[in-house]
Write an enzyme that holds these catalytic residues in place. Structure first.
Site, PDB file in Angstrom:
ATOM      1  N   LYS A 253       8.800   5.603   6.473  1.00  0.00           N
ATOM      2  CA  LYS A 253       9.044   4.605   5.423  1.00  0.00           C
ATOM      3  C   LYS A 253       8.759   5.182   4.024  1.00  0.00           C
ATOM      4  O   LYS A 253       9.561   5.028   3.102  1.00  0.00           O
ATOM      5  CB  LYS A 253       8.153   3.386   5.715  1.00  0.00           C
ATOM      6  CG  LYS A 253       8.127   2.329   4.651  1.00  0.00           C
ATOM      7  CD  LYS A 253       9.382   1.505   4.635  1.00  0.00           C
ATOM      8  CE  LYS A 253       9.348   0.503   3.499  1.00  0.00           C
ATOM      9  NZ  LYS A 253      10.624  -0.126   3.257  1.00  0.00           N
TER      10      LYS A 253
ATOM     11  N   LYS B 158       4.157   1.134  -5.763  1.00  0.00           N
ATOM     12  CA  LYS B 158       3.109   1.172  -4.727  1.00  0.00           C
ATOM     13  C   LYS B 158       3.456   2.213  -3.653  1.00  0.00           C
ATOM     14  O   LYS B 158       2.625   3.034  -3.275  1.00  0.00           O
ATOM     15  CB  LYS B 158       2.978  -0.204  -4.082  1.00  0.00           C
ATOM     16  CG  LYS B 158       1.903  -0.260  -3.026  1.00  0.00           C
ATOM     17  CD  LYS B 158       2.114  -1.376  -2.021  1.00  0.00           C
ATOM     18  CE  LYS B 158       3.137  -1.002  -0.985  1.00  0.00           C
ATOM     19  NZ  LYS B 158       3.145  -1.819   0.213  1.00  0.00           N
TER      20      LYS B 158
ATOM     21  N   LEU C 196       1.357  -7.683   5.221  1.00  0.00           N
ATOM     22  CA  LEU C 196       0.448  -7.854   4.080  1.00  0.00           C
ATOM     23  C   LEU C 196       0.779  -6.862   2.968  1.00  0.00           C
ATOM     24  O   LEU C 196       1.446  -5.853   3.209  1.00  0.00           O
ATOM     25  CB  LEU C 196      -0.987  -7.649   4.571  1.00  0.00           C
ATOM     26  CG  LEU C 196      -1.436  -8.687   5.620  1.00  0.00           C
ATOM     27  CD1 LEU C 196      -2.605  -8.177   6.440  1.00  0.00           C
ATOM     28  CD2 LEU C 196      -1.786  -9.997   4.927  1.00  0.00           C
ATOM     29  N   PRO C 197       0.289  -7.109   1.745  1.00  0.00           N
ATOM     30  CA  PRO C 197       0.731  -6.268   0.625  1.00  0.00           C
ATOM     31  C   PRO C 197       0.309  -4.787   0.713  1.00  0.00           C
ATOM     32  O   PRO C 197       1.161  -3.911   0.674  1.00  0.00           O
ATOM     33  CB  PRO C 197       0.096  -6.944  -0.598  1.00  0.00           C
ATOM     34  CG  PRO C 197      -0.210  -8.344  -0.175  1.00  0.00           C
ATOM     35  CD  PRO C 197      -0.486  -8.276   1.297  1.00  0.00           C
TER      36      PRO C 197
ATOM     37  N   THR D 174       3.815  -1.963   4.513  1.00  0.00           N
ATOM     38  CA  THR D 174       3.960  -0.546   4.163  1.00  0.00           C
ATOM     39  C   THR D 174       2.618  -0.080   3.615  1.00  0.00           C
ATOM     40  O   THR D 174       2.191  -0.542   2.542  1.00  0.00           O
ATOM     41  CB  THR D 174       5.049  -0.339   3.088  1.00  0.00           C
ATOM     42  OG1 THR D 174       6.263  -0.908   3.557  1.00  0.00           O
ATOM     43  CG2 THR D 174       5.255   1.137   2.800  1.00  0.00           C
TER      44      THR D 174
HETATM   45  P1  NAD Z   1       4.200 -10.698  -0.529  1.00  0.00           P
HETATM   46  O1  NAD Z   1       3.179 -10.393  -1.559  1.00  0.00           O
HETATM   47  O2  NAD Z   1       5.343 -11.596  -0.849  1.00  0.00           O
HETATM   48  O3  NAD Z   1       3.469 -11.335   0.778  1.00  0.00           O
HETATM   49  C1  NAD Z   1       2.202 -10.931   1.233  1.00  0.00           C
HETATM   50  C2  NAD Z   1       1.493 -12.167   1.791  1.00  0.00           C
HETATM   51  O4  NAD Z   1       0.230 -11.764   2.298  1.00  0.00           O
HETATM   52  C3  NAD Z   1       1.218 -13.237   0.720  1.00  0.00           C
HETATM   53  O5  NAD Z   1       1.700 -14.495   1.163  1.00  0.00           O
HETATM   54  C4  NAD Z   1      -0.301 -13.235   0.591  1.00  0.00           C
HETATM   55  O6  NAD Z   1      -0.847 -14.510   0.279  1.00  0.00           O
HETATM   56  C5  NAD Z   1      -0.714 -12.766   1.978  1.00  0.00           C
HETATM   57  N1  NAD Z   1      -2.054 -12.207   2.049  1.00  0.00           N
HETATM   58  C6  NAD Z   1      -2.649 -11.328   1.194  1.00  0.00           C
HETATM   59  N2  NAD Z   1      -3.906 -11.045   1.631  1.00  0.00           N
HETATM   60  C7  NAD Z   1      -4.094 -11.739   2.779  1.00  0.00           C
HETATM   61  C8  NAD Z   1      -5.161 -11.858   3.695  1.00  0.00           C
HETATM   62  N3  NAD Z   1      -6.310 -11.193   3.504  1.00  0.00           N
HETATM   63  N4  NAD Z   1      -5.019 -12.674   4.760  1.00  0.00           N
HETATM   64  C9  NAD Z   1      -3.872 -13.361   4.959  1.00  0.00           C
HETATM   65  N5  NAD Z   1      -2.808 -13.301   4.121  1.00  0.00           N
HETATM   66  C10 NAD Z   1      -2.918 -12.494   3.042  1.00  0.00           C
HETATM   67  O7  NAD Z   1       4.717  -9.277  -0.010  1.00  0.00           O
HETATM   68  P2  NAD Z   1       6.083  -8.959   0.778  1.00  0.00           P
HETATM   69  O8  NAD Z   1       7.175  -8.722  -0.185  1.00  0.00           O
HETATM   70  O9  NAD Z   1       6.237  -9.957   1.876  1.00  0.00           O
HETATM   71  O10 NAD Z   1       5.725  -7.515   1.379  1.00  0.00           O
HETATM   72  C11 NAD Z   1       4.803  -7.354   2.442  1.00  0.00           C
HETATM   73  C12 NAD Z   1       4.780  -5.893   2.850  1.00  0.00           C
HETATM   74  O11 NAD Z   1       6.097  -5.497   3.241  1.00  0.00           O
HETATM   75  C13 NAD Z   1       4.367  -4.937   1.714  1.00  0.00           C
HETATM   76  O12 NAD Z   1       3.560  -3.921   2.260  1.00  0.00           O
HETATM   77  C14 NAD Z   1       5.698  -4.383   1.215  1.00  0.00           C
HETATM   78  O13 NAD Z   1       5.571  -3.108   0.629  1.00  0.00           O
HETATM   79  C15 NAD Z   1       6.509  -4.352   2.484  1.00  0.00           C
HETATM   80  N6  NAD Z   1       7.974  -4.454   2.273  1.00  0.00           N
HETATM   81  C16 NAD Z   1       8.484  -5.326   1.358  1.00  0.00           C
HETATM   82  C17 NAD Z   1       9.868  -5.385   1.165  1.00  0.00           C
HETATM   83  C18 NAD Z   1      10.471  -6.325   0.151  1.00  0.00           C
HETATM   84  O14 NAD Z   1      11.661  -6.173  -0.152  1.00  0.00           O
HETATM   85  N7  NAD Z   1       9.729  -7.319  -0.356  1.00  0.00           N
HETATM   86  C19 NAD Z   1      10.711  -4.561   1.932  1.00  0.00           C
HETATM   87  C20 NAD Z   1      10.160  -3.723   2.891  1.00  0.00           C
HETATM   88  C21 NAD Z   1       8.783  -3.666   3.054  1.00  0.00           C
END
Ligand code: NAD
Length: 319
Positions: free
Chosen positions: A192, A267, A86-87, A117
């Site tokens: 991280k 973030k 999740l975000p 994260t």
């Molecule tokens: P994203 O925003 O693409 O995906 C998050 C998903 O969570 C979305 O589909 C959203 O609809 C869903 N969501 C939000 N609230 C919700 C809830 N209450 N119930 C169910 N679903 C819900 O984000 P991402 O890029 O997939 O990143 C996710 C996490 O991973 C973050 O914490 C980010 O910092 C970490 N991360 C991302 C990357 C990257 O390159 N994108 C790399 C490493 C770590």
């Protein structure tokens, strides 16, 4: 049977017993990272039930073979292991601890893995709630980005008991190439956010150096070659150059699209800032880089890869 064979076989038994595997897997949060991670689990033969607040995100993973659910509680009550991706802090807290959340619905003994994260103290709060309800929790944030999620080459940085880590290891390695036990609950998050703070700083440093060299008349490609065989060499200069066209596969060569967004690195710097404020630790460069990436977001660059700092510095230099 020789004594060595007997010994090796008994070791195998111990290893299998501690690496418990799972038939019913829950997955919540099917965005850029989560959708690929869930699909990789399906490819490896796991049976998945999935949920996201975005219906299209659910449909995407259902089309790969998962069962869609109508709520986090529905996912939770059917799972032996459950992953969240999740975000931010508030989404993770709400999903786990609300009255209709994961913890309230899970069967005793369920292993909960949060790969988002977030702040280490939020992981610790959730772990305490989980323990009160007879559940197990580990934090397992990842590095490797969207490409790593797609290719199942992520590195998991895990906080939690050694036993839960060993129990989750085979499962985590179905989504990545490496899982490292970092210590108690929250230590995965600490690893991280410290790494990402360093990355954020180094990308700014590389961009400033390359721009200054250019302004002084030195070709940035020649300077890059020098840096990469000198003491300034780092991932941002060598593997992920911010100069468009130098490495064809990185975001700078694709108008800074794809990759790791400025909004996400800002973030993570906010998480580093909050943690450093709690411990009283000096992170002068971490704080400054947080403000720089936030300013870039205010200039409409939040959705671009964070290496867009190079272009931003060049624009500022023209003013
Ligand atoms: P994203 O925003 O693409 O995906 C998050 C998903 O969570 C979305 O589909 C959203 O609809 C869903 N969501 C939000 N609230 C919700 C809830 N209450 N119930 C169910 N679903 C819900 O984000 P991402 O890029 O997939 O990143 C996710 C996490 O991973 C973050 O914490 C980010 O910092 C970490 N991360 C991302 C990357 C990257 O390159 N994108 C790399 C490493 C770590």
């Amino acid at each position: 049977m020789g004594i060595l064979t007997t010994f090796a076989k008994s070791l195998g038994v111990i290893r299998r017993a501690s690496q418990r595997d799972f038939s019913n897997v829950g997955f919540v949060g099917l965005g850029n990272m989560g959708a690929y991670m869930a699909k990789n689990l399906i490819k490896k033969g796991y049976r998945l039930t999935v949920y996201d607040i975005n219906e299209k995100a659910i449909e995407n993973v259902v089309s790969a073979g998962a069962k869609g659910a109508a709520s986090v509680a529905e996912v939770s009550k059917n799972s032996e292991v459950l992953v969240t991706m999740l975000p931010m802090n508030q989404h993770v807290l709400e999903c786990y601890t609300s009255k209709t959340g994961i913890i309230s619905a899970a069967k005793k003994g369920t292993l909960l893995v949060d790969s988002s994260t977030i702040d280490p103290t939020v992981s610790q709060t959730i772990a305490k709630e989980a323990e009160k309800n007879g559940l197990r929790f580990i934090d397992g944030p990842v590095s490797g980005g969207v490409v790593g999620a797609e290719n199942a080459t992520l590195t998991f940085m895990v906080g939690g008991s050694k036993l839960d880590f060993e129990g989750a290891r085979t499962f985590l390695e179905a989504m990545g190439s490496r899982a490292v036990h970092c210590g108690d609950i929250g230590m995965g998050q600490v690893a991280k956010i410290c790494n990402n703070m360093l990355l954020a700083i180094s990308m700014i440093g590389v961009s400033e150096a390359l721009n200054l060299g250019d302004k002084l008349g030195l070709n940035p490609k020649i300077l890059t070659d020098i840096i990469n065989t000198s003491t300034g060499r780092c991932w941002s200069s060598e593997i992920y150059s911010p100069i468009p066209g130098l490495i064809p596969t990185v975001p700078s060569s694709n108008d800074y699209n794809g990759g790791f967004s400025t909004a996400l690195i800002a973030k993570d710097l906010g998480l580093a800032q909050a943690s450093a404020t709690r411990t009283g630790s000096p992170i002068a460069l971490g704080s400054l880089s947080h403000q720089i990436y936030r300013t870039m977001m205010a200039h409409g660059l939040g959705g671009k890869d964070f290496s867009v700092i190079y272009q931003y510095i060049r624009e500022e230099d023209k003013k």
